[in-house]
Design a protein around this motif. Structure first.
Motif, short mmCIF file in Angstrom:
data_model
loop_
_atom_site.label_atom_id
_atom_site.label_comp_id
_atom_site.label_asym_id
_atom_site.label_seq_id
_atom_site.Cartn_x
_atom_site.Cartn_y
_atom_site.Cartn_z
N GLY A 1 -27.66 -17.66 -5.92
CA GLY A 1 -28.19 -18.72 -5.08
C GLY A 1 -29.46 -18.24 -4.41
O GLY A 1 -29.98 -17.16 -4.72
N TRP B 1 -23.66 -17.42 -6.47
CA TRP B 1 -23.31 -18.81 -6.81
C TRP B 1 -22.11 -18.72 -7.75
O TRP B 1 -22.24 -18.35 -8.90
N GLY C 1 -27.27 -27.13 -5.91
CA GLY C 1 -28.34 -26.27 -5.37
C GLY C 1 -29.39 -26.04 -6.46
O GLY C 1 -29.09 -26.13 -7.66
N SER D 1 -26.29 -14.73 -15.54
CA SER D 1 -26.89 -15.86 -14.83
C SER D 1 -27.81 -16.56 -15.83
O SER D 1 -28.51 -15.88 -16.60
N ILE E 1 -30.47 -25.01 -11.87
CA ILE E 1 -29.72 -26.08 -11.20
C ILE E 1 -28.22 -25.79 -11.35
O ILE E 1 -27.74 -25.52 -12.46
N LYS F 1 -22.14 -30.27 0.29
CA LYS F 1 -23.06 -29.77 -0.74
C LYS F 1 -22.47 -29.99 -2.13
O LYS F 1 -21.35 -29.58 -2.41
N GLN G 1 -20.89 -18.32 -15.31
CA GLN G 1 -21.80 -17.21 -14.98
C GLN G 1 -20.98 -16.12 -14.29
O GLN G 1 -20.19 -16.42 -13.39
C1 BTN Z 1 -28.68 -22.39 -3.83
O1 BTN Z 1 -28.15 -23.42 -3.39
O2 BTN Z 1 -28.75 -21.37 -3.16
C2 BTN Z 1 -29.24 -22.40 -5.22
C3 BTN Z 1 -28.14 -22.34 -6.25
C4 BTN Z 1 -28.66 -22.33 -7.69
C5 BTN Z 1 -27.54 -22.10 -8.66
C6 BTN Z 1 -27.98 -22.26 -10.09
S1 BTN Z 1 -26.62 -22.28 -11.21
C7 BTN Z 1 -27.70 -22.17 -12.55
C8 BTN Z 1 -28.78 -21.18 -12.16
N1 BTN Z 1 -28.32 -19.82 -12.44
C9 BTN Z 1 -28.14 -19.12 -11.33
O3 BTN Z 1 -27.76 -17.94 -11.28
N2 BTN Z 1 -28.48 -19.85 -10.26
C10 BTN Z 1 -28.90 -21.18 -10.63
#
Ligand code: BTN
Length: 249
Positions: free
Chosen positions: A44, A50, A113, A15, A133, A110, A39
């Motif tokens: 999320g 995610w 996130g 991640s 993001i 969507k 990833q």
């Molecule tokens: C959500 O909508 O729940 C939040 C999602 C966030 C995803 C991003 S992708 C880049 C960063 N690395 C992750 O593991 N999560 C965030």
């Protein structure tokens, strides 16, 4: 700070949050950004996964050392949402809306996130934020749930991560500098103008509790303001928001 300076681009990572947290707590300066093509354990909000098709999305996390008090951090997620929304508008010609607390919608689906976590810097115990993001750029409909979309799908024009990233980094840089200076009144008005479901009946699931009411707005610290059917006003710091149930006349 300049978001994306330095930019650490990796093909694959568990991640981007993991790598950015490691960098943030070992001396990385504000603006340091991790960008991944894929990833293997993307995260999320609320412990969800995610998952994306490799190289279909912007997957990034950046480091921001902050002097801002902890209670304004809820608002940051929405301010970052505004930055992503304005980027999405540029590439789709649509108006993205911000669904509290951290989703970006385009035409009700969507598209992105946001995930913000805070850590204490071991060097001086100051607060350091890691802002993640995930933005669907050229994801095809077959790789998305019914409720999801991407920039290419919404615009009908093929578009790559490299096309969108410079605009996003520029807008994020402006947003973060204004956040750090406490100069957010005007940005906040733009957040309010894009708030999804204002004036509508919504349900918010917060752990075992469900709150139902009319969405009034968000406070300047990022709390959701709901008017319950009893007339009581409540503010919520966290939860999963859904539209409905529809009010029966
Ligand atoms: C959500 O909508 O729940 C939040 C999602 C966030 C995803 C991003 S992708 C880049 C960063 N690395 C992750 O593991 N999560 C965030």
């Amino acid at each position: 700070m300049i978001v994306g300076r330095p930019l650490i681009s990796v093909d694959e990572v568990t991640s981007t949050m993991d790598l950015a947290v490691r960098l943030a707590t070992t001396g990385a300066t504000s603006g340091t950004t991790v960008l991944a093509g894929h990833q293997t354990a993307g995260r999320g909000r609320a412990g969800r996964r995610w998952e994306t098709v490799p190289r279909s999305s912007i997957l990034m996390s950046f480091v921001a050392h902050t002097q801002r008090p902890h209670n304004v951090l809820g608002a940051l997620s929405l301010l970052l949402g505004l930055a992503v929304a304005e980027t999405v508008d540029d590439f789709t010609g649509e108006i993205a809306t911000i669904k509290w607390p951290n989703d970006l919608l385009i035409l009700g689906r969507k598209i992105a996130g946001i995930l913000v976590v805070s850590k204490t810097s071991p060097a001086d115990r100051s607060l350091v934020l890691i802002c993640g993001i995930g933005l669907n750029v050229n994801t095809e409909a077959s790789a998305l749930p019914e409720t999801g979309t991407s920039i290419s799908l919404a615009s009908g024009v093929p578009c790559g991560v490299g096309d969108v990233l410079p605009t996003l980094l520029d807008i994020l840089t402006t947003t973060m500098n204004r956040f750090e200076q406490g100069d957010t009144d005007e940005l906040w008005r733009r957040v309010e103008a894009r708030l999804a479901f204002r004036g509508e009946m919504v349900s918010v699931q917060d752990g075992p509790r469900t709150h139902r009411g009319t969405l009034q707005g968000v406070s300047s610290t990022g709390l959701l303001e709901l008017e319950l059917s009893s007339g009581e006003e409540v503010t919520l710091a966290a939860g999963d928001l859904t539209r409905g149930p529809v009010a029966v006349p």
